[in-house]
Write a protein that holds these residues in place. Sequence first.
Motif, mmCIF file in Angstrom:
data_model
loop_
_atom_site.group_PDB
_atom_site.id
_atom_site.type_symbol
_atom_site.label_atom_id
_atom_site.label_comp_id
_atom_site.label_asym_id
_atom_site.label_seq_id
_atom_site.Cartn_x
_atom_site.Cartn_y
_atom_site.Cartn_z
ATOM 1 N N UNK A 160 18.801 -17.574 -33.784
ATOM 2 C CA UNK A 160 18.795 -17.455 -35.248
ATOM 3 C C UNK A 160 18.269 -18.709 -35.940
ATOM 4 N N UNK A 161 18.172 -19.807 -35.218
ATOM 5 C CA UNK A 161 17.616 -21.038 -35.829
ATOM 6 C C UNK A 161 16.102 -21.091 -35.658
ATOM 7 N N UNK A 162 15.539 -20.117 -34.891
ATOM 8 C CA UNK A 162 14.104 -20.109 -34.668
ATOM 9 C C UNK A 162 13.674 -20.782 -33.377
ATOM 10 N N UNK A 163 14.624 -21.291 -32.606
ATOM 11 C CA UNK A 163 14.308 -21.944 -31.347
ATOM 12 C C UNK A 163 13.915 -20.880 -30.320
ATOM 13 N N UNK A 164 12.775 -21.134 -29.583
ATOM 14 C CA UNK A 164 12.260 -20.203 -28.580
ATOM 15 C C UNK A 164 12.338 -20.865 -27.208
ATOM 16 N N UNK A 165 12.867 -20.128 -26.242
ATOM 17 C CA UNK A 165 12.950 -20.604 -24.855
ATOM 18 C C UNK A 165 12.312 -19.530 -23.974
ATOM 19 N N UNK A 166 11.455 -19.995 -23.026
ATOM 20 C CA UNK A 166 10.760 -19.077 -22.109
ATOM 21 C C UNK A 166 11.381 -19.181 -20.718
ATOM 22 N N UNK A 167 11.491 -18.016 -20.038
ATOM 23 C CA UNK A 167 12.039 -17.964 -18.673
ATOM 24 C C UNK A 167 11.000 -18.441 -17.668
ATOM 25 N N UNK A 168 11.435 -18.594 -16.445
ATOM 26 C CA UNK A 168 10.500 -18.817 -15.342
ATOM 27 C C UNK A 168 9.734 -17.525 -15.103
ATOM 28 N N UNK A 169 8.603 -17.651 -14.401
ATOM 29 C CA UNK A 169 7.756 -16.483 -14.133
ATOM 30 C C UNK A 169 8.417 -15.536 -13.133
ATOM 31 N N UNK A 170 8.225 -14.253 -13.372
ATOM 32 C CA UNK A 170 8.601 -13.204 -12.426
ATOM 33 C C UNK A 170 7.292 -12.597 -11.944
ATOM 34 N N UNK A 171 7.003 -12.717 -10.640
ATOM 35 C CA UNK A 171 5.750 -12.215 -10.071
ATOM 36 C C UNK A 171 5.891 -10.769 -9.637
ATOM 37 N N UNK A 172 4.881 -9.967 -9.971
ATOM 38 C CA UNK A 172 4.834 -8.560 -9.564
ATOM 39 C C UNK A 172 3.456 -8.303 -8.981
ATOM 40 N N UNK A 173 3.421 -7.740 -7.759
ATOM 41 C CA UNK A 173 2.166 -7.399 -7.096
ATOM 42 C C UNK A 173 1.965 -5.900 -7.188
ATOM 43 N N UNK A 174 0.790 -5.475 -7.635
ATOM 44 C CA UNK A 174 0.472 -4.055 -7.786
ATOM 45 C C UNK A 174 -0.643 -3.712 -6.791
ATOM 46 N N UNK A 175 -0.420 -2.675 -5.984
ATOM 47 C CA UNK A 175 -1.428 -2.233 -5.009
ATOM 48 C C UNK A 175 -1.850 -0.809 -5.318
ATOM 49 N N UNK A 176 -2.962 -0.429 -4.742
ATOM 50 C CA UNK A 176 -3.453 0.947 -4.871
ATOM 51 C C UNK A 176 -3.026 1.804 -3.686
ATOM 52 N N UNK A 177 -2.204 1.272 -2.806
ATOM 53 C CA UNK A 177 -1.837 1.974 -1.586
ATOM 54 C C UNK A 177 -1.039 3.242 -1.862
ATOM 55 N N UNK A 178 -1.376 4.252 -1.100
ATOM 56 C CA UNK A 178 -0.583 5.468 -1.088
ATOM 57 C C UNK A 178 0.413 5.319 0.055
ATOM 58 N N UNK A 179 1.534 6.019 0.009
ATOM 59 C CA UNK A 179 2.507 5.910 1.101
ATOM 60 C C UNK A 179 1.898 6.380 2.425
ATOM 61 N N UNK A 180 2.326 5.770 3.514
ATOM 62 C CA UNK A 180 1.871 6.166 4.841
ATOM 63 C C UNK A 180 2.334 7.591 5.115
ATOM 64 N N UNK A 181 1.422 8.425 5.618
ATOM 65 C CA UNK A 181 1.741 9.826 5.911
ATOM 66 C C UNK A 181 0.973 10.261 7.153
ATOM 67 N N UNK A 182 1.476 11.296 7.823
ATOM 68 C CA UNK A 182 0.817 11.839 9.019
ATOM 69 C C UNK A 182 0.989 13.351 9.036
ATOM 70 N N UNK A 183 -0.091 14.048 9.372
ATOM 71 C CA UNK A 183 -0.022 15.480 9.638
ATOM 72 C C UNK A 183 -0.476 15.684 11.076
ATOM 73 N N UNK A 184 0.009 16.740 11.703
ATOM 74 C CA UNK A 184 -0.332 17.010 13.095
ATOM 75 C C UNK A 184 -0.712 18.466 13.258
ATOM 76 N N UNK A 185 -1.579 18.720 14.242
ATOM 77 C CA UNK A 185 -1.954 20.090 14.576
ATOM 78 C C UNK A 185 -2.215 20.160 16.072
ATOM 79 N N UNK A 186 -2.218 21.379 16.604
ATOM 80 C CA UNK A 186 -2.487 21.582 18.027
ATOM 81 C C UNK A 186 -3.720 22.451 18.187
ATOM 82 N N UNK A 187 -4.349 22.333 19.357
ATOM 83 C CA UNK A 187 -5.552 23.120 19.628
ATOM 84 C C UNK A 187 -5.214 24.578 19.918
ATOM 85 N N UNK A 188 -3.937 24.886 20.188
ATOM 86 C CA UNK A 188 -3.503 26.264 20.448
ATOM 87 C C UNK A 188 -2.019 26.369 20.136
ATOM 88 N N UNK A 189 -1.560 27.570 19.792
ATOM 89 C CA UNK A 189 -0.123 27.769 19.558
ATOM 90 C C UNK A 189 0.542 28.450 20.749
#
Length: 173
Positions: free
Chosen positions: A23-52
């Motif tokens: 309320x007195x107008x004093x401003x204080x800044x926190x330390x940095x919080x780092x966030x890394x953003x990737x384009x990765x999709x979650x790891x996934x696997x599908x499977x199939x067989x040559x015959x049933x």
Amino acid sequence: SNTYTWTAGSAGTREFFAEVKDSTGKVVRSSAVNVSVTNEKPLAITAKSSAITITKGSKVTITGTASGGKGAYTYSYLVHNKDTNAWSRLTSSFTGSNTYTWTAGSTGNREFFVEVKDSTGKVVRSSAVNVSVKATASNMTVVAGASASQTKVGNNITILGSTSGGIGNYTYS
């Protein structure tokens, strides 16, 4: 408000700060919080067989298709005998091949799984791929016969086919 929700719009590393003003107008800044953003999709696997369905002694190829995650993929293969509830790891370790060819040693119902590991060490398992192993086919033979070897016009003769060997149910023509 002491909270803010940010939506990542692109890949990269960001630094976030919180600033507070009293309320007195004093401003204080926190330390940095780092966030890394990737384009990765979650790891996934599908499977199939040559015959049933295969016969005892024949081969089936199981193929895994991986996506997402990070880096190069390695694969591991498992089989579950649904009739005996026995599990077997088909590869002793992860391998670079996304296919595995298995030879059926006995009859029964099997389900195969492919596991994929990415360069971070994350492992994901596929859904089950079902394969039925039937008895080895023997030579199929058919013998035909008739209810009579001679008849008159307008009379019926029954033709009979007798079959042995092969696999499964027979159909006749």
